[in-house]
Design a protein around this motif. Structure first.
Motif, short mmCIF file in Angstrom:
data_model
loop_
_atom_site.label_atom_id
_atom_site.label_comp_id
_atom_site.label_asym_id
_atom_site.label_seq_id
_atom_site.Cartn_x
_atom_site.Cartn_y
_atom_site.Cartn_z
N THR A 1 0.81 -1.11 0.00
CA THR A 1 -0.02 -0.03 -0.13
C THR A 1 0.85 1.47 0.17
N GLN B 1 -6.83 -5.36 -2.44
CA GLN B 1 -5.78 -5.76 -3.54
C GLN B 1 -6.41 -6.00 -4.83
N ARG C 1 -7.78 -2.63 -5.98
CA ARG C 1 -6.45 -1.88 -6.79
C ARG C 1 -6.31 -2.48 -8.07
N ASN D 1 -6.90 2.60 -7.49
CA ASN D 1 -5.42 2.39 -7.16
C ASN D 1 -4.58 3.48 -6.91
N PHE E 1 -3.26 5.10 -3.96
CA PHE E 1 -2.47 4.33 -2.90
C PHE E 1 -0.87 4.65 -3.69
#
Length: 622
Positions: A88, A113, A116, A123, A126
């Motif tokens: 992350t 995840q 993302r 996404n 992060f």
């Protein structure tokens, strides 16, 4: 979906990065969350939790401290902590403690995840760098304001309607007028062997020929304008609007990058594309015959800002356009003053300072100006310049530009000096930096000539930049001074608010958001001896000169654009509500998404301030 899940879904939709997910994904997400309640004083994450999860705080607060007990971070309602999930980019070793009763939504790391991997916008939240989030923030703010003006979506070259109509300089004025009538154009390019020598317009025919009594048999070169600005065809059409306003012209030659002329665009061509025409307003200003008429024309400025924002215009374009109109008002006041006072006793240059010099004005700006006078000035000449300064300053105040609280105006004899006096000032400020000198440096390093003998200023400017370049002691003092304006983001990741009675619980978004970037850009530019004044141009030039990293410049550019656009929008909302416009924004007037985006912008500025602090070891000079 039951009422509880709907409530969770709406909460997610109102907080980043979940607001970036498609509606159908948000519909399904609440069922994948675990709701957890922790009492005040509980450890975070709880020891009983084995599966790592990202945490969204619904209510309450969590503090994170290091091994020495020093507070590192505090998270509150609507903030996401994913530090215990791999990849992350957050610190994964921190543990925290709830300092209030806290309600959490836990999302398993594998779910995070997966989101993302499948949704790029989500996404981007992060990413190690803030650049993508800041760029997205600017785009979202524009989309919420309205459709982007078509002047920004068009190239200037696309407004050219026909190939250039030209005439040779040896042809007579009569032949030029006949050629214009035949071609039904209001201007001609004067060219010889494919070289552009000048331009002649229908206005030139009236004022420089007929009104001046010049024979129509004289060569057209006798009445043509030779000081010509040419815009490249791949520039935005909005750039054409700004340049025509700034230069007080109605005809603008357009050329390709290789120098080949495409033709001419006129203010009428722009009016057909956009109802907001600062060229037309500047023309109205130039025709004003009294201060009363200028006051009436200046009433259009708040409406211009309103319509610019409503059309999705970014802050840089808005402030460039408004500054061009302010220049026109100042220029006309100077002309009216000279008409009343007569010829100046010696050459001079009227200098504008601060946001007007940087071309970064909004309709909430005070006036900053000065006078640079030829060294031939005699003591008795000052009376003429004092009257000039008073006329212009009082006129600007009537037009809505308040007197400078610090009296940085040409009405102050301290800022009404011959060239030698200004040389002494800058020599002292640069070589003997102290608090008051640094304050003046911040103002007068943002200065440009607006009217009069510009060569006086150019001489001074070149000397100043040469003195500043690589003068690390002066630059270190300037850097320390720049760091006095910190973004209003406290140690607890909450905004530090104003508490002065008049603006309680608000953010001073100008002095704590815009000015820190202005100050940083000034130091970076001076360190490389760059002449640019506009903050955006300074950052770009500093990056190209190697005085600023590409990533640093990018972060500051995006942060500035978001904060400045938010500021302009706030002023428009006040204008619509019939309130006086100011720079104080209440966080509760922003959406949760905008608050998070504003924190990102402030964080980017803080990071660059820390880098400047380390570069110049500013603690020694504070």
């Amino acid at each position: 979906m039951n009422a509880e899940l709907i409530e969770i879904r709406e909460f997610l939709a109102g907080h980043p990065p979940f607001d970036l997910l498609p509606a159908e994904v948000l519909d399904a997400l609440p069922k994948r969350l675990t709701v957890r309640y922790l009492r005040r004083g509980s450890d975070y994450p709880p020891e009983t939790d084995t599966a790592p999860a990202a945490t969204l705080i619904r209510t309450g607060a969590i503090e994170f401290r290091n091994s020495k007990g020093e507070l590192l971070e505090k998270l509150g309602e609507g903030e996401l902590h994913a530090g215990h999930c791999p990849e992350t980019g957050d610190i994964v070793t921190l543990s925290g403690k709830c300092v209030e009763d806290t309600l959490l939504y836990l999302l398993p790391c594998e779910e995070l995840q997966s989101l993302r991997q499948h949704y790029n916008a989500f996404n981007s939240h992060f990413e190690q760098s803030l650049r993508l989030r800041l760029q997205q923030a600017v785009n979202q703010l524009q989309q919420r304001q309205g459709n982007v003006s078509n002047l920004m979506g068009l190239d200037a070259g696309s407004l050219v309607r026909r190939e250039p109509i030209s005439i040779e300089p040896s042809k007579s004025i009569r032949e030029a007028a006949q050629h214009m009538s035949k071609e039904r154009v209001s201007s001609l390019l004067v060219m010889e062997n494919d070289e552009l020598l000048g331009i002649v317009t229908d206005r030139d025919l009236r004022q420089r020929c007929i009104a001046a009594g010049v024979s129509v048999d004289e060569p057209v070169s006798t009445i043509m304008t030779t000081d010509i600005f040419t815009l490249h065809a791949d520039h935005a059409a909005f750039d054409a609007l700004v340049e025509m306003t700034r230069r007080q012209i109605h005809h603008l030659p357009i050329a390709q990058r290789n120098g080949k002329l495409l033709g001419i665009i006129t203010s009428s061509d722009i009016m057909q594309q956009h109802s907001l025409n600062t060229v037309a307003l500047a023309g109205t200003i130039r025709r004003c015959q009294s201060v009363d008429e200028l006051v009436e024309a200046s009433r259009q400025l708040p409406e211009l800002q309103l319509q610019f924002i409503d059309n999705g215009m970014i802050a840089d374009h808005l402030t460039q356009a408004l500054s061009a109109v302010t220049d026109a008002i100042s220029q006309r006041l100077l002309e009216l003053a000279e008409a009343q006072l007569g010829e100046p006793p010696v050459p001079y240059a009227w200098l504008v300072c601060g946001s007007q010099a940087r071309r970064e004005q909004t309709t909430v700006s005070d006036q900053d100006n000065a006078l640079l006078i030829d060294d031939a000035m005699k003591p008795e000449d000052d009376a003429w310049f004092e009257k000039l300064a008073r006329f212009v300053s009082d006129g600007l105040a009537r037009c809505g530009f308040e007197y400078c609280p610090g009296e940085v105006m040409a009405t102050n004899p301290k800022w009404r000096q011959p060239l030698g006096g200004w040389r002494d000032y800058f020599d002292h400020w640069i070589n003997s930096p102290e608090p008051m000198a640094l304050m003046h440096s911040s103002i007068f390093f943002d200065m440009r000539p607006l009217h009069g003998d510009e060569t006086l200023f150019q001489t001074l400017r070149e000397e100043i930049l040469q003195q500043c370049r690589d003068n690390r002691i002066f630059l270190a003092f300037m850097a320390a001074n720049a760091l006095k304006h910190r973004p209003p983001l406290g140690f607890f990741r909450q905004f530090v608010l104003v508490h002065d009675g008049e603006h309680d619980d608000s953010l001073d978004i100008k002095h704590r958001g815009v000015i820190p970037v202005v100050d940083l850009a000034r130091v970076f530019a001076l360190s490389a001896g760059l002449p640019e004044l506009n903050t955006r141009e300074r950052l770009i030039a500093a990056e190209q000169a190697g005085a600023l990293s590409h990533n640093g410049a990018d972060d500051l550019l995006h942060a500035l654009e978001f904060i400045a656009t938010l500021r302009a929008r706030h002023q428009v909302e006040q204008h619509l509500a019939g309130e006086p416009m100011d720079n104080f924004v209440r966080p509760d007037s922003l959406s949760s998404v905008e608050r998070a985006q504003l924190k990102d912008a402030f964080a980017a500025i803080s990071t660059m301030q820390e880098a400047l602090e380390q570069r110049y070891q500013t603690a020694r000079f504070a």
